[in-house]
Design an enzyme around this catalytic site. Structure first.
Site, PDB file in Angstrom:
ATOM      1  N   SER A 105       0.818  -1.211   0.000  1.00 46.82           N
ATOM      2  CA  SER A 105       0.000   0.000   0.000  1.00 46.82           C
ATOM      3  C   SER A 105       0.850   1.258   0.000  1.00 46.82           C
ATOM      4  O   SER A 105       1.955   1.284   0.561  1.00 46.82           O
ATOM      5  CB  SER A 105      -0.866   0.046   1.267  1.00 46.82           C
ATOM      6  OG  SER A 105      -1.570  -1.146   1.437  1.00 46.82           O
ATOM      7  N   HIS A 150      -6.869  -0.222   6.920  1.00 44.48           N
ATOM      8  CA  HIS A 150      -6.402  -1.591   7.166  1.00 44.48           C
ATOM      9  C   HIS A 150      -6.324  -1.914   8.660  1.00 44.48           C
ATOM     10  O   HIS A 150      -6.637  -3.021   9.077  1.00 44.48           O
ATOM     11  CB  HIS A 150      -5.050  -1.808   6.488  1.00 44.48           C
ATOM     12  CG  HIS A 150      -5.141  -1.781   4.988  1.00 44.48           C
ATOM     13  ND1 HIS A 150      -5.925  -2.658   4.276  1.00 44.48           N
ATOM     14  CD2 HIS A 150      -4.582  -0.952   4.062  1.00 44.48           C
ATOM     15  CE1 HIS A 150      -5.830  -2.385   2.982  1.00 44.48           C
ATOM     16  NE2 HIS A 150      -5.025  -1.346   2.818  1.00 44.48           N
TER      17      HIS A 150
END
Lengths: 471, 471, 471, 471
Positions: free
Chosen positions: C317, C408
């Site tokens: 990410s 997340h």
């Protein structure tokens, strides 16, 4: 042949309006043909002209299709006699051109080695009957393939009696064999989620254990049961052959138990046996075009992957012809394998008869399976007779006399077990003396078994069955 | 032949792992074969043994399938030379049994009329090369039909040079012709909703007007465009042949206009013309197995029903071969149809040459289509030459020399219009001198036109085109 | 906001003709409305009348549907200003009936305990704004749900500035939240077999790593890649959110390597890691209606079952906002975590600056990632800063400042690894200083992690990452 | 309530194993709950804890889903008393938070006009009972929506008696009303090609004219018959409501004729009337959530397009309640519309009674419909009574007393015809005195009729029916 004809009529009804539309779509200017139901002489001239035009592909593909539809329309409007006349006409007028064949033969005899291929190709072409090309054109029509299949169904009995029609039947068989090559077939599982219109056909096509009603059908499709069928892409709503499977624990030895609606449903993931308890060909018009062999193996393959706990694949099969055979050999006096000891009880009922004759007579005279004593007296002699019949009785070519035994042995299965009083339905008693057979499919030995059987070696059976042969 | 081979490799990659799995599934005990890429002598012995076992159906259907998979595996791991050797071996070892044929021929000569049919059937059987049965087994494998189609693609050029391989090629063609009978094909419309994996193939298979990129492709699938293709149930992801259609008002006379991304989209329900501007065969391995004929008519039929306002169906087609033909006849000096008057301007540029030669030279020497004056000077003579080429130039059998003209005339279309500067792409200028043709499909006259063309009568063209023939 | 509007236009085009048909089907006698693009005062009177009739269900369901279609038609033909006026009108005229609410409130204060439920129900009813019922009617129109989603997309920015519109936006959100409950969504895998029309949308909706062309897209759908999306049954052609996964060996620490077309394809059954390298919301009109959370877990679940060898699920990410944050804290002077030692090299380039300021300046002034020396000097300080930013910087509510980290961590993942020079694209350098993060999803600890994070406890990170926090 | 419960059990069986799997998948560490069938006090504590955890979304979405599955599992293992206790618990413990509501109410009274929207939104939130959120979570489970529908079926009768449960029932209704909005429903035609498993449900759900067996069912799906149903995407195998249509020539006035197996099949393209002869709600758990209204109009719309020759859409409907009503008004002595003249024959059989009382007594005492004389004597008075009942008898709100009449009149249909001896089945005679009604749907006047009916104006009937009202 009730169902055959009713289906023919149905196919007829469905296809007819579609074909009429194609045939009468006037853009292409194909003249229509009308005819009397019996196809009189005048009609025949007209039909021949039409067939000829169709073959010449006069006017191109689209016209050819129209002409095929128009011919199909005529065919369907004929009565039985008319249809036979129609087929005879196809045989006579559009068979092989013998002169062309003879010319090619002459060329062959004169050809050089290096031209041999080209001349053989010419001969091959010459041997093609024009009627084959004509029949092929039907496949472009909706339901056209089913039309030809049903046409062959009607043709087969005629061709048996009538030499003239045999060529046409053979052409049709070759054509359908090409089209129904096993590579083109699709294996589909049939469940209670299947269209009612499809399930309805199973009632009609089931050939071994009659389906009584929808409740019975639903029971055969329960969670611990399976049904698989082959389909052809050009006949997607018509099963070609189908097999019923029960997922159980331990090999089943009684078909009434299997079909009992009140039995509790098993859990398929816990079953260790798959029992093939019925297999039926659905299309009489595809007879002698074999795919049953492949069906069982494909199903074994699919079930093995889906349910890895299943380690035994076996059938529960009838012995059709057993009683007829017994009658025959008793009449002949040709059989002498039973001893007075193991048949004493039945011999007592028929004084002065041989053991075999006594057994046979008891079977005919009594409702023996409802009488425990009688049944128990018959058990040993009948099982001996069955073992002998299945293992030792052969046809001319060395294959098993019993057709079901032949089918499974030829597939590589072995005779594993004789099940006593396994089918006490009227038919089971009448044909198989209530006995059934478990044929066992072991993947590892299938090929060797098949070859051994083809080579005419002794039929492979379990020790238990084999021990029945000893006197 | 880049794409062929890349596709072959793809088929190879896809099928291979599936086949390997089938081949090496050891239950049935089929020995695997390994080989060198070039298939050396030792390998050949091994492969022949394997083929023989496959043919004998030793071990039943399932083993046969495994053996076919194993043979396919070998074939795919070979290099070009090895594959040729493999096919040669198939030809030599598994061709027709000449002795059997000769025996059947003898029987034929001695047969009674009434037994003729049975003996002919024997002869037919004898003429079947065992390799055909072997090839047939591939259809039961995943992607097996595509495998055979691609095999034939590779085989065709070899068979042209090598007499020995011609028999195999012919067998394969017969087999595929049976399987790809038009009755088994499905017509599907391809839209922008189709899988990308399918659309991607159109880039590769498009043979007439190259698709530049995805934007271009999307433009050809806009709401006033159509794409139709034939598919086979056993090759569901592979188009066999496809045609592109533009729905427009008035007959299109320029392909660049048709393909222009910036042109506004039309409303299909208001269009009165359907223009077929490209038709491509996708499978080189199916060459000489015709369904293009049927495709156009099926599409005409479907569009007529969907969009009843469309009253004109025409193509916008190139004239491939026109420039080559002109070159040839100028070299020959065999042509003399242009007059000094209508060719004065070009003759002035090439002093001392005939009109035809002058036209030809100008075409070669100048970027004439970008030069208005030159183009205008060439218009009349080139159209005359094109009309003559299309209408009067014939092959031995009496059919049109130009292959595109032959295709459409044989389908029953007529030559309606010559479109001047209708394709100014490099290829259009180079092959067709920038001209294109509208072939017109009139449903009412298609059949008659077809018959007239087949009978070798004069090619049917519109008055306007025909008037160009007059000197 | 180019793409939003282009899609709006497309939805507009598609829906419009269908709606026009419904609206103008004159059987039911619903009067049509026409309006100026800006919706002038006269139009407004007309539109209000129409809305009122729609709400009264005057003429029954079918008329109501027509009226909704007619209103939609008006809305779509308006310009931006007109649409805002339309929505304002909906807010003003069809909001909650305050008097009804007040009456219900009075009843509540006077109600007995046992009648409380009934009165609360009345209050609930009174609080329902009539405009909600009006909006609901659009769902019965083709593309009606997409229409409302797109309407909300346009409404959100207006509602931010305009208090009046906030109620409408909130109603629309409640409505869509009900309809897009995760139980109604379908998870579908998107492959190269998907419709081109669907794949095309991924180009537009991809928000993290731009898809360059169709070749790039195909590469992201290769055999060792996966794409999954949620769909809604009433918007079957529109992905709601989608995630890209790479199946690899070992955790990926570089996105350019992942996206490289030339990298060899891996064998998915041998991979041990699934890397989620991009997740994009496709529908701006569904913002703040969360299903991303569920998507990752459903995909983890599905992949675990399909590929049992995969034992690690992690993301790769970006750290969007990192550079902006660094700028801010340097300007503030509020940060002081770097030491002179580990930042010596960069401080030398920017004399007189603090370590943080020096790092920030080097990032702005140099193409540092192309200069090995500089990059190596920055590695340690930047990783420390990133660790600090992700773990320690919080928003008011105690959640992580970085939105990706929040997403997340809130899902129960942990920070496993900081990947140095993992994204050297222009955007990667500009926003995240070239760093990327692997967030790890361990199924066993997801729930505890989630709760710990929600409880405001310290962010969970691997020992390695955590060690970077120590000065 | 036999079928309800058998279906409940089936849903139970199907969903249960799936839910057990979800609930016991131990990765997420959700503790399982076990309970006694009657849900004793100890269990309740455990269940409440679990519900609370579910609501808190403790552990995120995946755990919440597990918890919902575990609660569902508990619910399904309870007996009737236990299930009622479970629901009561849901009502008591997870209802609206009254304090929060009261606080919001106070805020409302103090709020400025400009903040009104925000405070109303707070009030709206406060009014949401937590149990609604809990119920919502079931929709993410397989068969979860059907579970809630069946739960409501069981709850409805309890809520009628038990004030406490009314709130829960109302919440559930609101939830299902949102989900089953007509825009989300799919209209599907049901044919003989439908899955047997679906067709089987029609037997159970048919509420008007019992389906006797599969033959009868097939007959109702013949080529001149239609069946349409609404389905919901989350309950794809369950019809919600379905209607049977006969395509005939002229309005049908007898249902036995319509259902006769031996009647020849008509040609749908030649029919001019579509007769809706039965409409059944299939899901008792969706009662008072209306879509029947929409169903008929959608079917009318679809049939109009498919078969343009159909110009009349009418029902053939029973008059349930007619006999009960007659009994009541005779007892009351409140009715006096028949004259001695038109009732002379029946009055003669019951001396000393009023005309109404005589008619009523004859209906009870005799098998009158099998006696031509009696039937003929009753015809006129009964038709008068029926016309009066349908047109003049109203409920409090001004709507028709007869529920079937109300349904169709409210849809905009009119009373076209009273059919004498149109349903002589036991039920037809017993409830409707053998009469049936044709309600006519004329698209052009539907809206006006509907409005007129809603406005309480006189019921619209044909001149013929209306003339029966005159004394």
């Amino acid at each position: 042949m009730d169902k055959g004809s009713s289906f023919w009529n149905r196919a007829l009804r469905n296809a007819r309006s579609a074909w009429d539309k194609i045939a009468t779509d006037n853009d292409g200017g194909v003249p229509s043909i009308s005819s009397t139901p019996g196809l009189n002489d005048e009609d025949r001239v007209e039909v021949i002209k039409h067939m000829q035009a169709c073959l010449d592909r006069r006017g191109g593909e689209v016209s050819a299709r129209k002409r095929a539809a128009a011919l199909g329309h005529v065919y369907m409007s004929l009565n039985k006699a008319g249809r036979k006349r129609f087929l005879t006409l196809l045989t006579d007028e559009f068979g092989t051109d013998h002169d062309k064949v003879d010319q090619a033969v002459v060329m062959l005899s004169q050809s050089q080695a290096e031209d041999r291929f080209a001349v053989e190709q010419k001969l091959r072409e010459a041997l093609k009957a024009p009627r084959v090309q004509l029949l092929t054109q039907f496949n472009a029509l909706p339901e056209g393939v089913k039309f030809l299949v049903d046409m062959r169904e009607e043709l087969i009995p005629w061709a048996k009696k009538d030499k003239q029609l045999r060529g046409l039947e053979s052409d049709l068989k070759t054509l359908l064999t090409n089209w129904f090559d096993v590579g083109f077939l699709e294996l589909r599982q049939i469940t209670w989620e299947a269209p009612a219109a499809l399930l309805e056909k199973l009632f009609i096509y089931e050939a071994v254990h009659e389906i009584k009603d929808w409740e019975d059908l639903k029971n055969r499709l329960a969670s611990d049961r399976r049904c698989f069928a082959f389909f052809h892409p050009r006949m997607p709503d018509e099963p070609l052959i189908f097999v019923w499977v029960a997922l159980v624990n331990g090999i089943s030895d009684n078909v009434q138990v299997l079909l009992d609606h009140n039995a509790p449903q098993g859990e398929p993931t816990e079953a260790d046996c798959a029992i093939f308890y019925s297999i039926s060909n659905a299309q009489a018009g595809l007879s002698a075009i074999n795919f049953g062999n492949f069906l069982i193996k494909r199903v074994v393959d699919q079930l093995s992957r889906e349910l890895p706990n299943i380690n035994t694949f076996a059938t529960l099969s009838p012995i059709p012809g057993f009683r007829r055979w017994l009658d025959r050999v008793v009449t002949d006096g040709s059989l002498n394998i039973l001893t007075a000891e193991n048949s004493a009880a039945v011999m007592a009922l028929c004084p002065g008869k041989s053991a075999e004759a006594a057994v046979n007579e008891v079977l005919s005279r009594y409702e023996w399976h409802k009488d425990d004593k009688l049944a128990s007296a018959l058990k040993d002699p009948l099982q001996k007779l069955a073992a002998h019949y299945l293992i030792n009785e052969k046809r001319a070519g060395g294959t098993a006399e019993n057709p079901v035994a032949h089918f499974h042995l030829n597939n590589g299965a072995i005779i594993a077990q004789i099940d006593w009083l396994a089918d006490t339905s009227e038919r089971g008693i009448k044909e198989s003396a209530g006995m059934m057979i478990n044929y066992l499919y072991k993947l590892k030995t299938i090929d060797n078994n098949h070859e051994s059987y083809r080579a005419g070696e002794e039929v492979i059976a379990s020790t238990r069955v084999r021990s029945l042969l000893k006197i």
